[in-house]
Design a protein around this motif. Structure first.
Motif, short mmCIF file in Angstrom:
data_model
loop_
_atom_site.label_atom_id
_atom_site.label_comp_id
_atom_site.label_asym_id
_atom_site.label_seq_id
_atom_site.Cartn_x
_atom_site.Cartn_y
_atom_site.Cartn_z
N TYR A 80 -10.95 -4.63 4.21
CA TYR A 80 -10.86 -4.65 2.75
C TYR A 80 -11.69 -5.78 2.19
N ASN A 125 -12.33 3.69 -1.55
CA ASN A 125 -11.54 3.68 -2.78
C ASN A 125 -11.36 2.24 -3.25
N ALA A 126 -11.36 2.08 -4.56
CA ALA A 126 -11.20 0.76 -5.16
C ALA A 126 -10.10 0.79 -6.20
N LEU A 183 -5.81 2.90 -1.73
CA LEU A 183 -6.53 1.93 -0.89
C LEU A 183 -6.39 2.23 0.59
N TYR A 238 -1.23 1.65 -5.48
CA TYR A 238 -2.16 1.10 -4.49
C TYR A 238 -2.39 2.01 -3.30
N PHE A 285 -11.21 -3.16 -2.46
CA PHE A 285 -11.99 -2.02 -1.98
C PHE A 285 -11.78 -1.83 -0.48
N ASN A 286 -11.55 -0.59 -0.06
CA ASN A 286 -11.42 -0.25 1.36
C ASN A 286 -12.81 0.09 1.90
N LEU A 309 0.81 -1.22 0.00
CA LEU A 309 0.00 0.00 0.00
C LEU A 309 0.84 1.27 0.00
#
Length: 137
Positions: free
Chosen positions: A74, A53-54, A48, A45, A68-69, A40
């Motif tokens: 997740y 967010n996706a 995320l 990324y 997805f967050n 991340l």
């Protein structure tokens, strides 16, 4: 008495297995092995880290994997339309907090994986360990 104790203990162990495994019995989608580690801290990324967010990871699963967050964790789903046979239009696109299937214009929630039709999105497990998010089945 030892024999009964053993069977009782075995019963408890078998019934205590994780129920996190999603029920993915969908005749439209094949079962492929998925194992993805997302750092991340990498720019691709880093979005995320924020709620709602996706990110689409192409080339994994059936038609790519969408991560997805949710704010409390997740979710990871396959980007293949769950209620359509595989075709040129069966790859879904991200539309806000939903996935949109171009074949039938059906939307599926990235929070729950549910839509209005028979099958929900094909879900994968997602576990965060430090700054690395592992997606697998």
């Amino acid at each position: 008495m030892k024999k009964y104790s053993f069977f009782f203990l075995l019963f408890l162990v078998l019934n205590s297995c994780s129920e996190q495994v999603a029920r993915n019995n969908n005749p439209n989608l094949p079962n492929y092995t998925v194992l993805i580690d997302l750092n991340l801290n990498l720019p691709e990324y880093s979005s995320l880290k924020f709620v709602s967010n996706a990110v689409l990871i192409p080339g994994r699963g059936v038609r790519g994997v969408v991560v997805f967050n949710t704010g409390s964790g997740y979710n990871a789903f396959d980007a293949a339309c769950p209620n359509q046979p595989l075709s040129s239009c069966s790859t879904m696109t991200i539309k806000g907090i939903n996935l949109l299937c171009a074949c039938d214009n059906e939307e599926y929630s990235l929070f729950t994986g549910q839509g209005k039709l028979q099958y929900p999105l094909k879900q994968y497990r997602a576990e965060l360990n430090g700054d690395v998010l592992r997606v697998f089945n």
